[in-house]
Design an enzyme around this catalytic site. Structure first.
Site, short mmCIF file in Angstrom:
data_model
loop_
_atom_site.label_atom_id
_atom_site.label_comp_id
_atom_site.label_asym_id
_atom_site.label_seq_id
_atom_site.Cartn_x
_atom_site.Cartn_y
_atom_site.Cartn_z
N TYR A 87 27.68 27.69 33.04
CA TYR A 87 27.03 27.26 34.28
C TYR A 87 26.28 28.45 34.91
O TYR A 87 25.07 28.38 35.17
CB TYR A 87 28.08 26.71 35.25
CG TYR A 87 27.56 26.54 36.65
CD1 TYR A 87 26.47 25.73 36.91
CD2 TYR A 87 28.16 27.23 37.72
CE1 TYR A 87 25.98 25.59 38.20
CE2 TYR A 87 27.67 27.09 39.01
CZ TYR A 87 26.58 26.28 39.24
OH TYR A 87 26.09 26.16 40.52
N ARG A 110 37.60 32.35 47.56
CA ARG A 110 36.20 31.92 47.59
C ARG A 110 35.66 32.02 49.01
O ARG A 110 36.42 31.99 49.98
CB ARG A 110 36.06 30.46 47.11
CG ARG A 110 36.42 30.24 45.65
CD ARG A 110 35.36 30.82 44.73
NE ARG A 110 35.67 30.60 43.33
CZ ARG A 110 36.42 31.42 42.59
NH1 ARG A 110 36.95 32.50 43.11
NH2 ARG A 110 36.61 31.15 41.31
N ASP A 132 37.08 30.88 35.81
CA ASP A 132 37.17 31.18 37.25
C ASP A 132 37.33 32.67 37.52
O ASP A 132 38.36 33.26 37.18
CB ASP A 132 38.41 30.48 37.85
CG ASP A 132 38.15 29.07 38.30
OD1 ASP A 132 36.96 28.69 38.43
OD2 ASP A 132 39.13 28.35 38.54
N1 UDP Z 1 40.80 24.71 42.61
C1 UDP Z 1 42.15 24.33 42.60
N2 UDP Z 1 42.45 23.00 42.59
C2 UDP Z 1 41.50 22.02 42.60
C3 UDP Z 1 40.14 22.41 42.61
C4 UDP Z 1 39.84 23.76 42.62
O1 UDP Z 1 43.03 25.19 42.60
O2 UDP Z 1 41.83 20.82 42.58
C5 UDP Z 1 40.45 26.14 42.67
C6 UDP Z 1 39.52 26.59 41.56
O3 UDP Z 1 40.27 26.97 40.41
C7 UDP Z 1 38.79 27.74 42.24
C8 UDP Z 1 38.72 27.32 43.71
O4 UDP Z 1 39.74 26.34 43.87
O5 UDP Z 1 39.55 28.92 42.14
C9 UDP Z 1 37.39 26.74 44.10
O6 UDP Z 1 37.04 25.77 43.12
P1 UDP Z 1 35.87 24.74 43.30
O7 UDP Z 1 35.87 23.87 42.08
O8 UDP Z 1 35.96 24.07 44.63
O9 UDP Z 1 34.55 25.63 43.34
P2 UDP Z 1 33.97 26.75 42.32
O10 UDP Z 1 34.40 28.07 42.91
O11 UDP Z 1 34.50 26.48 40.96
O12 UDP Z 1 32.50 26.54 42.40
#
Ligand code: UDP
Length: 323
Positions: A141, A219, A279
């Site tokens: 991505y 994040r 991640d």
């Molecule tokens: N995450 C999580 N559980 C979920 C969805 C996301 O623990 O159901 C974690 C994910 O591994 C990352 C963070 O939350 O560390 C943010 O993930 P998200 O998919 O919202 O956004 P990304 O940072 O991938 O764009």
């Protein structure tokens, strides 16, 4: 200005379309509705059902709407999925984006606004992250977005296509009318709120052994309306280059869940799971450049405001959009 918005039926594109129209611009939305929703397209916009895989469809759509500017939101954006289906990401996020850039050049478009991502950096050497950090994505991505960033630099140099690219951190929240509805929801905040709504039994926490204070990923969450404002500021002539969009505050997965629990007043059960592939442990923006050079002023920098607007939207639309 006349603005051609790809992905205007998607989460970020729908709110940007709404804000563009509120600011007096004229908008054509070009979207294939694979991820987006027809009812997420502001009624004031013209809608073109996209077929980007058909030769000439993108060029023809741009040609017929004769825009002053293009905002390119349409993309696949799931880190996890990109780790199992890289081709899907490169074909759409790079291949179709190139067709759009070619159409922009052919039609003499004055400004190309590109939705990039902090995933282009990969795990940073330091946080908060400035725009000059090395870009070493660790998932397809981020790589697909970086490839198009690089193409834009060459198009600027050779074809004089003026561009501005925003590296989003984690978009969240909602406007009064438009919010987040992915057919398969993988993002943290909506999944936590679905649990608060009783639509899911628990939230999964992906990884509790990261090198962060509570072991979960950190994040930088940014309100969707603040993202939209930056795009509108970016339309001004001479505003170009790469800009981070985030608040400079990092929240861990556990902190986000606690905030949602506090604001909704609902118990949110959690289950600890292994890390999700691709991640990085910690992504936090330095957005000084957007503040100084674009005059960007986020209106909803607090995680509480972001979660509250998202919650209000999900309570009003528990099933999301009807289509
Ligand atoms: N995450 C999580 N559980 C979920 C969805 C996301 O623990 O159901 C974690 C994910 O591994 C990352 C963070 O939350 O560390 C943010 O993930 P998200 O998919 O919202 O956004 P990304 O940072 O991938 O764009």
């Amino acid at each position: 200005m006349k603005v051609f918005v790809t992905g205007g039926a998607g989460y970020i594109g729908s709110v940007c379309t709404e804000e563009l129209l509120n600011a007096g611009h004229e908008v054509t939305v070009y979207d294939n509705l694979s991820e987006g929703h027809r009812s997420a397209v502001d009624r004031r916009a013209r809608f073109v059902l996209a077929k980007p895989e058909v030769d000439g469809d993108i060029a023809q759509a741009v040609q017929s709407s004769r825009p002053d500017a293009i905002m390119h939101f349409a993309a696949y954006a799931l880190v996890g999925e990109s780790m199992s289906q890289p081709g899907k990401y490169f074909h759409n996020n790079f291949g179709n984006a190139l067709k759009l850039a070619d159409a922009a050049v052919a039609c003499g478009v004055k400004k190309f606004v590109f939705s990039s991502t902090c995933a282009t950096y990969g795990p940073p050497d330091r946080v908060p992250m400035t725009e000059d950090l090395p870009q070493r994505p660790i998932n397809p991505y981020g790589e697909s977005k970086l490839m198009f960033e690089k193409a834009l630099i060459w198009y600027r140099q050779i074809h004089k296509l003026e561009f501005i690219a925003f590296r989003y951190f984690n978009a969240a929240g909602a406007s009064e009318q438009f919010g987040e509805h992915h057919r398969i929801e993988t993002h943290l905040i909506p999944n936590v709120l679905f649990t608060a709504l009783g639509k899911r039994p628990h939230v999964e926490i992906f990884g509790t052994d990261y090198p962060t204070p509570d072991g979960t990923c950190i994040r930088d969450y940014i309100h969707i309306k603040d993202l939209a404002q930056a795009h509108i500021l970016g339309l001004a002539p001479g505003k170009e280059g790469f800009f981070n969009l985030g608040n400079g505050d990092g929240y861990s997965v556990r902190q986000v869940i606690e905030t949602c629990q506090r604001l909704t007043g609902k118990k949110i059960p959690t289950v600890e799971k292994p890390r999700r592939a691709g991640d990085p442990p910690r992504l936090v923006a330095a957005a000084r450049k957007a503040i100084d050079e674009l005059g960007w002023r986020p209106q909803y920098p607090k995680i509480e405001d972001i979660v509250r607007t998202a919650w209000d939207w999900h309570v009003k639309h528990p099933e999301g959009y009807p289509d």
